[in-house]
Design a protein around this motif. Sequence first.
Motif, PDB file in Angstrom:
ATOM      1  N   ALA A  12       0.842  -1.208   0.000  1.00 32.52           N
ATOM      2  CA  ALA A  12       0.000   0.000   0.000  1.00 32.52           C
ATOM      3  C   ALA A  12       0.868   1.246   0.000  1.00 32.52           C
ATOM      4  O   ALA A  12       0.591   2.219  -0.731  1.00 32.52           O
ATOM      5  CB  ALA A  12      -0.933  -0.020   1.204  1.00 32.52           C
ATOM      6  N   LEU A  13       1.928   1.238   0.816  1.00 30.93           N
ATOM      7  CA  LEU A  13       2.822   2.391   0.880  1.00 30.93           C
ATOM      8  C   LEU A  13       3.532   2.611  -0.452  1.00 30.93           C
ATOM      9  O   LEU A  13       3.627   3.755  -0.935  1.00 30.93           O
ATOM     10  CB  LEU A  13       3.848   2.173   1.999  1.00 30.93           C
ATOM     11  N   LEU A  14       4.035   1.544  -1.058  1.00 29.86           N
ATOM     12  CA  LEU A  14       4.731   1.679  -2.328  1.00 29.86           C
ATOM     13  C   LEU A  14       3.780   2.106  -3.440  1.00 29.86           C
ATOM     14  O   LEU A  14       4.188   2.813  -4.366  1.00 29.86           O
ATOM     15  CB  LEU A  14       5.427   0.369  -2.695  1.00 29.86           C
ATOM     16  N   PHE A  15       2.513   1.679  -3.369  1.00 28.27           N
ATOM     17  CA  PHE A  15       1.522   2.146  -4.343  1.00 28.27           C
ATOM     18  C   PHE A  15       1.404   3.663  -4.263  1.00 28.27           C
ATOM     19  O   PHE A  15       1.432   4.366  -5.285  1.00 28.27           O
ATOM     20  CB  PHE A  15       0.169   1.496  -4.085  1.00 28.27           C
ATOM     21  N   VAL A  16       1.272   4.175  -3.051  1.00 32.92           N
ATOM     22  CA  VAL A  16       1.112   5.621  -2.855  1.00 32.92           C
ATOM     23  C   VAL A  16       2.352   6.368  -3.343  1.00 32.92           C
ATOM     24  O   VAL A  16       2.253   7.375  -4.062  1.00 32.92           O
ATOM     25  CB  VAL A  16       0.830   5.934  -1.373  1.00 32.92           C
ATOM     26  N   VAL A  17       3.544   5.891  -2.968  1.00 26.02           N
ATOM     27  CA  VAL A  17       4.788   6.550  -3.372  1.00 26.02           C
ATOM     28  C   VAL A  17       4.931   6.531  -4.889  1.00 26.02           C
ATOM     29  O   VAL A  17       5.276   7.555  -5.516  1.00 26.02           O
ATOM     30  CB  VAL A  17       5.996   5.867  -2.707  1.00 26.02           C
ATOM     31  N   THR A  18       4.678   5.382  -5.507  1.00 26.84           N
ATOM     32  CA  THR A  18       4.791   5.273  -6.958  1.00 26.84           C
ATOM     33  C   THR A  18       3.803   6.192  -7.663  1.00 26.84           C
ATOM     34  O   THR A  18       4.143   6.859  -8.646  1.00 26.84           O
ATOM     35  CB  THR A  18       4.545   3.822  -7.404  1.00 26.84           C
ATOM     36  N   ALA A  19       2.564   6.237  -7.149  1.00 25.90           N
ATOM     37  CA  ALA A  19       1.555   7.102  -7.754  1.00 25.90           C
ATOM     38  C   ALA A  19       1.944   8.570  -7.634  1.00 25.90           C
ATOM     39  O   ALA A  19       1.766   9.354  -8.577  1.00 25.90           O
ATOM     40  CB  ALA A  19       0.202   6.854  -7.095  1.00 25.90           C
TER      41      ALA A  19
ATOM     42  N   ASP B 218      -2.663  16.870 -11.889  1.00 23.03           N
ATOM     43  CA  ASP B 218      -3.800  17.476 -11.212  1.00 23.03           C
ATOM     44  C   ASP B 218      -4.021  16.815  -9.849  1.00 23.03           C
ATOM     45  O   ASP B 218      -3.998  15.592  -9.719  1.00 23.03           O
ATOM     46  CB  ASP B 218      -5.051  17.336 -12.076  1.00 23.03           C
ATOM     47  N   ALA B 219      -4.267  17.655  -8.828  1.00 20.73           N
ATOM     48  CA  ALA B 219      -4.473  17.132  -7.477  1.00 20.73           C
ATOM     49  C   ALA B 219      -5.743  16.303  -7.394  1.00 20.73           C
ATOM     50  O   ALA B 219      -5.793  15.293  -6.677  1.00 20.73           O
ATOM     51  CB  ALA B 219      -4.522  18.283  -6.472  1.00 20.73           C
ATOM     52  N   GLY B 220      -6.769  16.700  -8.115  1.00 17.46           N
ATOM     53  CA  GLY B 220      -8.008  15.936  -8.115  1.00 17.46           C
ATOM     54  C   GLY B 220      -7.828  14.563  -8.715  1.00 17.46           C
ATOM     55  O   GLY B 220      -8.369  13.569  -8.216  1.00 17.46           O
ATOM     56  N   GLU B 221      -7.048  14.488  -9.789  1.00 19.23           N
ATOM     57  CA  GLU B 221      -6.771  13.183 -10.405  1.00 19.23           C
ATOM     58  C   GLU B 221      -5.962  12.308  -9.462  1.00 19.23           C
ATOM     59  O   GLU B 221      -6.194  11.107  -9.360  1.00 19.23           O
ATOM     60  CB  GLU B 221      -6.011  13.374 -11.716  1.00 19.23           C
ATOM     61  N   LEU B 222      -5.006  12.909  -8.743  1.00 20.30           N
ATOM     62  CA  LEU B 222      -4.205  12.152  -7.795  1.00 20.30           C
ATOM     63  C   LEU B 222      -5.078  11.552  -6.702  1.00 20.30           C
ATOM     64  O   LEU B 222      -4.891  10.401  -6.295  1.00 20.30           O
ATOM     65  CB  LEU B 222      -3.140  13.054  -7.173  1.00 20.30           C
ATOM     66  N   SER B 223      -6.054  12.328  -6.247  1.00 18.70           N
ATOM     67  CA  SER B 223      -6.961  11.823  -5.223  1.00 18.70           C
ATOM     68  C   SER B 223      -7.710  10.594  -5.718  1.00 18.70           C
ATOM     69  O   SER B 223      -7.901   9.622  -4.976  1.00 18.70           O
ATOM     70  CB  SER B 223      -7.949  12.923  -4.826  1.00 18.70           C
ATOM     71  N   GLY B 224      -8.116  10.623  -6.983  1.00 19.55           N
ATOM     72  CA  GLY B 224      -8.796   9.468  -7.563  1.00 19.55           C
ATOM     73  C   GLY B 224      -7.884   8.273  -7.686  1.00 19.55           C
ATOM     74  O   GLY B 224      -8.282   7.129  -7.428  1.00 19.55           O
ATOM     75  N   ILE B 225      -6.631   8.529  -8.077  1.00 24.44           N
ATOM     76  CA  ILE B 225      -5.661   7.444  -8.220  1.00 24.44           C
ATOM     77  C   ILE B 225      -5.422   6.744  -6.893  1.00 24.44           C
ATOM     78  O   ILE B 225      -5.356   5.513  -6.814  1.00 24.44           O
ATOM     79  CB  ILE B 225      -4.326   7.997  -8.772  1.00 24.44           C
TER      80      ILE B 225
END
Length: 450
Positions: free
Chosen positions: A135-142, A150-157
């Motif tokens: 989960a942590l690596l998913f967040v870091v990679t994203a 875009d911050a909104g797109e990041l929130s969706g990702i």
Amino acid sequence: MASDPKSPDPKSPDSRPAGRLLGRGTWREAKYVAEALRTETVGGAILLGAAVAAIVWANSPWRDAYAALRDFTIGPASLQLDLTLGTWAADGLLAVFFLVAGIELKREFVAGDLADRRKAALPIAAAACGVALPALLFVVTALVANRGGDAGELSGILRGWAIPTATDIAFALAVLAVIGTHLPSALRSFLLTLAVVDDLIAITIIAVFYTESVNFVALAAAVVPLVAWRLLLKRKILNPVLLAIPAVVAWGLVHASGIHATVAGVLLGLLVPVNREVEDDPDRHSLAERMEHEIRPFSAGFAVPVFAFFAAGVTVIGGGLAATFADPAALGVMVGLVVGKTLGVFGGTWSVARFTRAELDEDLAWTDVFGLSVLAGVGFTVSLLIGELAFGTGSARDEHVKLAVLVGSLVAALLAAVVLRRRNRHYQEVEQRETADLDQDGIPDIYEAP
């Protein structure tokens, strides 16, 4: 002077010190693991076939027919059960999968390795780390891949953070059956127990983080059929039709509550009575064991493969693969499965050894643990389910994530094959020596105290 009954006999494989990690279990446990391995291996082969069939159809000239079948709606609208076939598979059939997981979890906590806090520390730590690090690596990679976006797109990702946290036990055991058929039962048992804890964490994540709203009236009403299910089992009323009535009603009410309906499967499994005395008797079969034995083939051979058929149909041709590798969510899934799972499971196991002063069993090597940790990166069923919940069934990002799950799982399986096959011949020779040395009772001497 009388010997201390709490002191284990060092000559007895079943009485090895509690400080040994992944020590040999009992003969009953070895037989259970072998039976589960056979069922899940066959199920994994069927699951693989269903996934391949879906991918081929979804990339053929008849791809529209596949989509039409998956999106075909059926069910009573008055009960809000007019669902697509794909949703019926995800919400309905996977509830059977989680029912088996619930029974396994109950047996492990009451009569299995998880009943002993010392033994439970290892799979719980490995599973927890094997969830947290992906989960942590998913967040870091994203974050890195979406840098400047875009911050909104990041929130969706970031809604997909939990996708790479789950290990698919059917696929993992199918791979293990091909590349490591002679690995010690302790490793196979560890993988099964790890997957049970992993499933518990996964269903908790689904219930807590992927529930938009809750209808507390429907949720409270679900208690009634759950109690009825428990009473029927306690009174040994095992007619399948009678048991199906409260089970289906409970599933329907949990679905109506807004919580994912598969949670009902886990609750039903946890309510199955488990008698530790019977579980420990090799000559008797408990109710939980019989139910698991009867339901597991349906789960592994039909329920999960049908879900896979409707969930794995991703479009690869026409730029689908390139778009996947350009999607930060997909990259996060692949890194989480291949790197996160490996480091998480191995790191959790090593930490238990490091901070409890326990030692790896003398029959094993840390290479075995590393190979098994890589194999834990084979994710499929629950990963695909979470992907649908995070991004919406049929959405472009859901398609990318599905392909990422397939690619990440394939890479993990290939890497595990490289690591584990090096040890397989050694264990094959050891197994041949042990199984050749049998007493008249048919139990290998290695499982019996002298």
